[in-house]
Structure formats: C-alpha cells, structure tokens
Design a protein around this motif. Structure first.
Motif, PDB file in Angstrom:
ATOM      1  N   VAL A  99       0.858  -1.188   0.000  1.00 50.91           N
ATOM      2  CA  VAL A  99       0.000   0.000   0.000  1.00 50.91           C
ATOM      3  C   VAL A  99       0.890   1.233   0.000  1.00 50.91           C
ATOM      4  O   VAL A  99       1.871   1.318   0.742  1.00 50.91           O
ATOM      5  CB  VAL A  99      -0.930   0.021   1.229  1.00 50.91           C
ATOM      6  CG1 VAL A  99      -1.754   1.304   1.237  1.00 50.91           C
ATOM      7  CG2 VAL A  99      -1.844  -1.198   1.217  1.00 50.91           C
ATOM      8  N   LYS A 100       0.504   2.206  -0.820  1.00 53.46           N
ATOM      9  CA  LYS A 100       1.232   3.467  -0.906  1.00 53.46           C
ATOM     10  C   LYS A 100       0.277   4.610  -0.576  1.00 53.46           C
ATOM     11  O   LYS A 100      -0.824   4.704  -1.147  1.00 53.46           O
ATOM     12  CB  LYS A 100       1.815   3.642  -2.303  1.00 53.46           C
ATOM     13  CG  LYS A 100       2.585   4.944  -2.486  1.00 53.46           C
ATOM     14  CD  LYS A 100       3.092   5.083  -3.921  1.00 53.46           C
ATOM     15  CE  LYS A 100       3.825   6.399  -4.126  1.00 53.46           C
ATOM     16  NZ  LYS A 100       4.266   6.561  -5.542  1.00 53.46           N
ATOM     17  N   ASP A 111      -0.192   8.777  -0.415  1.00 54.76           N
ATOM     18  CA  ASP A 111       0.311  10.067  -0.897  1.00 54.76           C
ATOM     19  C   ASP A 111      -0.724  11.120  -0.510  1.00 54.76           C
ATOM     20  O   ASP A 111      -1.648  11.415  -1.271  1.00 54.76           O
ATOM     21  CB  ASP A 111       0.520  10.008  -2.408  1.00 54.76           C
ATOM     22  CG  ASP A 111       1.094  11.321  -2.958  1.00 54.76           C
ATOM     23  OD1 ASP A 111       1.507  12.167  -2.137  1.00 54.76           O
ATOM     24  OD2 ASP A 111       1.104  11.497  -4.188  1.00 54.76           O
ATOM     25  N   GLN A 157      -0.954  -3.976  -5.768  1.00 54.32           N
ATOM     26  CA  GLN A 157      -0.589  -2.642  -5.286  1.00 54.32           C
ATOM     27  C   GLN A 157      -1.874  -1.823  -5.083  1.00 54.32           C
ATOM     28  O   GLN A 157      -2.741  -1.790  -5.950  1.00 54.32           O
ATOM     29  CB  GLN A 157       0.317  -1.929  -6.294  1.00 54.32           C
ATOM     30  CG  GLN A 157       1.678  -2.577  -6.464  1.00 54.32           C
ATOM     31  CD  GLN A 157       2.547  -1.843  -7.477  1.00 54.32           C
ATOM     32  OE1 GLN A 157       2.079  -0.913  -8.144  1.00 54.32           O
ATOM     33  NE2 GLN A 157       3.800  -2.253  -7.604  1.00 54.32           N
ATOM     34  N   SER A 177      -3.013   2.139  -3.844  1.00 56.46           N
ATOM     35  CA  SER A 177      -2.534   3.486  -3.523  1.00 56.46           C
ATOM     36  C   SER A 177      -3.711   4.357  -3.086  1.00 56.46           C
ATOM     37  O   SER A 177      -4.824   4.230  -3.597  1.00 56.46           O
ATOM     38  CB  SER A 177      -1.830   4.119  -4.728  1.00 56.46           C
ATOM     39  OG  SER A 177      -2.749   4.384  -5.767  1.00 56.46           O
ATOM     40  N   ARG A 230      -4.462   8.428  -2.560  1.00 57.42           N
ATOM     41  CA  ARG A 230      -3.961   9.786  -2.769  1.00 57.42           C
ATOM     42  C   ARG A 230      -5.013  10.806  -2.332  1.00 57.42           C
ATOM     43  O   ARG A 230      -6.213  10.566  -2.450  1.00 57.42           O
ATOM     44  CB  ARG A 230      -3.632  10.011  -4.248  1.00 57.42           C
ATOM     45  CG  ARG A 230      -2.408   9.256  -4.732  1.00 57.42           C
ATOM     46  CD  ARG A 230      -2.105   9.626  -6.183  1.00 57.42           C
ATOM     47  NE  ARG A 230      -3.072   9.026  -7.108  1.00 57.42           N
ATOM     48  CZ  ARG A 230      -3.387   9.539  -8.292  1.00 57.42           C
ATOM     49  NH1 ARG A 230      -2.834  10.686  -8.679  1.00 57.42           N
ATOM     50  NH2 ARG A 230      -4.234   8.937  -9.078  1.00 57.42           N
ATOM     51  N   THR A 243      -8.621   6.163  -4.540  1.00 56.52           N
ATOM     52  CA  THR A 243      -8.165   4.821  -4.117  1.00 56.52           C
ATOM     53  C   THR A 243      -8.028   3.979  -5.380  1.00 56.52           C
ATOM     54  O   THR A 243      -9.012   3.806  -6.115  1.00 56.52           O
ATOM     55  CB  THR A 243      -9.183   4.170  -3.162  1.00 56.52           C
ATOM     56  OG1 THR A 243      -9.398   5.051  -2.063  1.00 56.52           O
ATOM     57  CG2 THR A 243      -8.678   2.842  -2.657  1.00 56.52           C
ATOM     58  N   ASP A 257      -6.117   0.494  -7.468  1.00 56.39           N
ATOM     59  CA  ASP A 257      -5.404  -0.789  -7.396  1.00 56.39           C
ATOM     60  C   ASP A 257      -5.031  -1.222  -8.811  1.00 56.39           C
ATOM     61  O   ASP A 257      -5.528  -0.680  -9.795  1.00 56.39           O
ATOM     62  CB  ASP A 257      -6.266  -1.856  -6.705  1.00 56.39           C
ATOM     63  CG  ASP A 257      -7.524  -2.197  -7.489  1.00 56.39           C
ATOM     64  OD1 ASP A 257      -7.408  -2.746  -8.595  1.00 56.39           O
ATOM     65  OD2 ASP A 257      -8.650  -1.911  -6.999  1.00 56.39           O
TER      66      ASP A 257
END
Length: 594
Positions: free
Chosen positions: A458-459, A461, A497, A499, A501, A513, A515
C-alpha cells in the motif's frame, strides 16, 4: 337646448362630487372592491338609489318647452316634466351589483319620481325600474366574461337613456307634449348621462386599480419580509432567531414595536416598550393570552384592551396573530402601535399575511427537522453496515501469533483496538478528519498484512494540508478492503498494489483509491455504487453506502466515480468540498488528537 345642456352638466357635477367624496370612504371602497354578499348588495342599493333621488330633486323643470331651474325640485305640476340624471345612478348600480341591485335602485329612484308628479311621472318611473333590471343583467353577464369596461358602461347608459325616451313617447299623454319634450331633452340627457357614466366609472375603476396596487405592494412587502425571515424561522422559535425576525419586521412595517412569543414566554421584543417587555419573561398581556387560548387574530385599539400590567406602557394599539404549527398555536406575533390611528387596514392585512406565511415557515422548519433526523438515522444505519467483514479472521490470526510471535500478536491487538475504536467513533459522527480515517485504514491494513504478508503493498500520498478536512467516516477503509478482497485473484499473477492519494483541486479535496487488480466487468461497472448487485464476489454494498452518504451529506457539492479496465485495475474517485458545515453537527476542530 344649449341652456339645458349646461344645466345638466351642473347636475352631473353634483353627482360627481358625491361619488368622489364617497370614494374617500373606506367602507365604500370595500363595497366596490369586494365580492357582493347580501349586506353589500343592500348597501349598493341604498347608495345608488340615493343617487337617483338626488337626481330627481335636482331635476330641471320643463313646461311647454320653457326651461325652469330651481334649487330643489320637490313637486312637479301635472302639465310639467323634469330632465335629470336619474338613470345614471340606477345604471351604475346595476352594472356594479347585478340584477338585484339594479332592480332595487330602479324601484327607489322610479317610485320617488312617481311621487313628484308631472305627466311623465309614471312613464319615467317605469322606465327607471326597467333600466335598473336590464343594466343589472347586462352587468352580471359582462362581469362573468370580464368585459365590464368604462366604455361598455357608457354604451349601456346611452342605450338606457334612449330606451327611456321611447317609453315616454309610448306612455306619456298627451302625445304632442311628450313629443315636444323628447325633442328638447333627448340629446342633452343622452349626452350628459353618457358623459357622467364615463366619469363615474373611471373614478370607480381608479378605486379598483388602487386597491389592486395596494394589495400588490402588500404582497410584495409580505413576501420580502418572509424571504428575509426564512433563515431564522428555519431554526424554530428561540430567543436569537426571534430577535432577528422581530427586527426585520419592525423595519418592514409601520409598527412601533414587534414582539414574538412561544406558548409561555416572550422570546423577542424590539421597539417601544422594550424596557418592560423583556425576553424570557412570562407573557404579561391578557390580549396575548386570549390569542393563545382562542387561536385567532385579535386586535386592540386602546391600552386597556391590551391589558399590559405596566401602567406607563406606551403601547396603545396592537394586532396579535397566532403562529400555528400543524394546527396547534405554538406562539404569537404582535405588532404594537403607540398611536391607534396608525393601525390602519393596510397594516392589518399585512400582519394577517405575515402571520400565515410565518406559520407556514414554522411548519416547514418542523418538517425539515424531522426529515433531517430521519436522514441522520438512515446514514447511521448505513455506516453500521460497513465493517462486519473480518473480525473472526483477525482474531484467528492473532491467536496463532500468540504462540509463534507474542510481540507481533500484542501489536495486532492494539491495531484491532484502534480499528474498533474508529468504528465506534464513526458510528457517532457524521464527519471526521481525514487523518482519523487514515488511522482506521492503517489499522485495517496491519491486520490484513499479518494474514497475507506477500499479497499486496500500500502506498499513501496525502497532502498534509488536507489532514483536518472533514469527510464521512468509513469512506476510505471499505474501498481499501474491497481492493484487497476482490481486486487480486487467489492465484497471484502479479504483486498487488493499492494506492491512496489526497490532493486539493480548487475548493475541493480529491480522494483516489486505486489498485492494479483484475478490474470490474463492464456489465457491473455502470451500476456499482448506484445500487447493490447480486454476484458471486459480493453485493457492492460498501460502494453503494459510500455513494449514498456522500450524496446525502454534500448534495451537488461532491462527486463519486468509478473507473476500471479489465486486468488493468480499478480507480475510485471521490471529490468533496474542503470547507463544509454540518448544521447541528457535534464535531469541533481539535476534538480529535493524534
């Protein structure tokens, strides 16, 4: 003939003066303007019948072609006749009041003419009665079709006068005298009666137009005041809102003081008498108590009728209106005057209109409050549906780690406690800061990564300036949960993955959100978020709930979109205003701490 014409103009002038003076009387204006019941019809008969009598008394006596002008004609010799404007009043009465009024006016004027005498007495009397009945029927027909104009009235008056000349020729004897009389009086009487009819109808038309303008101004003023007070009445009857409302009404009316009460207390009083009519004191005037008990408008034109318990109260007159909510008197609106003469009909009608508008506003405010409470309950129910998915799996994972890695198990228990504490806080709040929702997400991810350590990464930002922006709870966590549970197939063909933001775009915060999973089938993409679905992999309840809550809370200020491609991934985009105030929302900045 010219001499007769000039004398007839003088007689019409007398009637015009009478009509003008009557037009200044409020009672006469109301009779002219309002729909006519029996009482109003009788008054019209009396007024225009009086016009006929005046015309008879001011008639111009004619004997063998010789014109004799006297001040007041009380008796006519048998060989004589009179020229007058009698038909004018009768025709006006019929035009305005219909057949009953026309007949009544004709009987009064006609019978009176018969009593004066002269060889044309019965012919003139009969023609007057008939003219009243005919003009009444014609007037009723024209009013139904809304075609009763002054010029039509003039035409009817001219025809009735011509009709009278025909009856004089047919009924008066000797015929030779009647013929000479008609030759002498016909043109002056027809012209003057038509001219008088036009002038009087114009006066009456101006009365009607003035009443319409007054009502239009009253309506405009009432609607303007109602528009200004609406935001405050939406808050219900309380001290702050009622004071604002009272000040607006005081500026918009000629009242010297405005007071608003609920069932027991004075909530606001501005203007004269504010030294002893104090907010939150019990209602002190008996007049207000009577309005509360009876639920109808009451007026007072003296200090004694107001019955204030302060001897030196400057308030001398009042209009007190009930404020009703669903048929129940919830309070009163009071317009006070220091001079009773200022409490005129215009102010009374304006006050009545405001009372009705304010009652409607209070009812709408009550309905709006009930709707908001229901909506809040629905949102809470939706929020409660979001998080029952993984409790047992988390407990099983922690129980295994208790044997192999107690320190990791302890850390996960703390994360689990953070997760459920966030659930409890979210169930109590409509909006929470973004950083609290991120804590919820991080707690969830810790538990899931303990179960599937190599399944995904998970990223985050996140723009730090947006961490205090308020969003609905359970907005990001269900989206991350959906990605982990549904985006990545069991046989991992690539590393998952996810993410998250958050950035600012003008006055809105954009939450994404995303993927890199298998994507959403095209047949489901168009309906996900808008409704629940039936599929082997899930129902779409979380997306539907998030979409519904955002729509309920932000309305058209927010946006919710889902973008997806097969084997490329899914992106959920949420846009919400950076600054949003929830009326009545208990959250205050600084309540939550990191």
């Amino acid at each position: 003939m010219i001499d007769l014409l000039i004398l007839m103009i003088e007689r019409v002038g007398i009637l015009l003066i009478v009509v003008f003076l009557l037009s200044r009387l409020r009672s006469f204006r109301q009779i002219i303007n309002n729909e006519h019941g029996l009482k109003e019809k009788l008054l019209l008969i009396a007024v225009f019948g009086m016009f006929g009598i005046i015309s008879n008394y001011t008639g111009i006596e004619i004997h063998s072609g010789v014109i004799t002008s006297v001040g007041w004609q009380t008796e006519v010799d048998y060989d004589n006749a009179i020229a007058n404007t009698r038909v004018l009043g009768v025709a006006l009465g019929g035009m305005l009041g219909g057949p009953l009024v026309g007949l009544g006016c004709g009987l009064i004027a006609g019978v009176h003419r018969m009593t004066l005498g002269g060889y044309t007495a019965y012919a003139c009397g009969f023609s007057t009665i008939l003219a009243g009945l005919v003009t009444g029927m014609i007037g009723m027909h024209l009013r139904k079709k809304e075609k009763a104009t002054p010029w039509r009235a003039v035409a009817i008056g001219l025809i009735m006068e011509c009709f009278q000349m025909v009856i004089i020729l047919a009924a008066a004897r000797p015929f030779e005298a009647a013929l000479e009389l008609v030759k002498l009086i016909s043109i002056p009487m027809i012209m003057i009666n038509g001219f008088g009819m036009l002038l009087i109808m114009l006066i009456i038309q101006s009365i009607l137009q003035e009443e319409e303008r007054t009502r239009a101004l009253q309506t405009h003023k009432a609607l303007y005041i109602a528009d200004q007070t609406l935001p405050f009445f939406r808050q219900g009857l309380n001290v702050r809102s009622c004071r604002e409302v009272a000040e607006i009404i005081l500026k918009g009316t000629n009242a010297d003081a405005i007071s608003i009460t609920n069932e027991d207390q004075v909530l606001a009083h501005v203007g004269a008498g504010a030294d002893h009519h104090i907010p939150l004191q019990s209602i002190s005037t008996q007049l207000t108590k009577h309005v509360m008990e009876q639920g109808r408008i009451l007026m007072a034109s003296s200090r004694d009728e107001i019955q204030c318990d302060q001897r030196n109260c400057p308030l001398q007159a009042a209009i007190v209106l009930p404020l009703k909510v669903h048929g129940r008197t919830a309070g009163t609106l009071k317009l006070y005057f220091t001079d009773p003469s200022r409490m005129n009909r215009v102010e009374q009608e304006l006050a009545e209109g405001l009372g009705k508008l304010f009652s409607t506003q209070l009812e709408l405010a009550d309905a709006e409050l009930q709707s908001k409470l229901l909506k809040d309950a629905e949102i809470k129910a939706l929020q409660a549906q979001v998080h029952p998915h993984f409790l047992f799996n988390a407990i099983n994972t922690i129980s295994v780690l208790c044997r192999t890695d107690p320190e990791k198990a302890r850390e996960l228990l703390l994360r689990l406690s953070v997760f459920f504490r966030s659930n409890l806080q979210g169930a109590r709040q409509m909006l929470i800061p973004l950083h609290k929702e991120l804590e919820h997400v991080e707690a969830y991810l810790s538990l899931e990564q303990a179960r599937f350590p190599d399944k995904f990464t998970v990223k985050l930002d996140i723009d730090p300036s947006l961490e205090q922006v308020l969003i609905p709870p359970f907005t990001l966590q269900p989206l991350v949960e959906n990605a982990i549970r549904h985006a990545f197939p069991k046989r991992a063909y690539k590393h998952g993955q996810v993410s998250i933001r958050a950035y600012r775009e003008n006055d809105r915060m954009v939450l994404i959100t995303e993927d890199n999973g298998k994507g959403i089938p095209v047949d489901l993409l168009g309906i996900l978020g808008k409704q629940t679905v039936s599929s082997a992999e899930g129902t779409g309840t979380a997306l539907h709930n998030i979409h519904m809550r955002i729509g309920e809370i932000y309305g058209g200020e927010a946006d919710f979109r889902i973008e997806s491609e097969r084997d490329e991934g899914t992106k959920v985009i949420i846009m919400v205003p950076v600054h949003h105030n929830m009326e009545g929302e208990p959250y205050f900045e600084g309540v939550y701490s990191r």
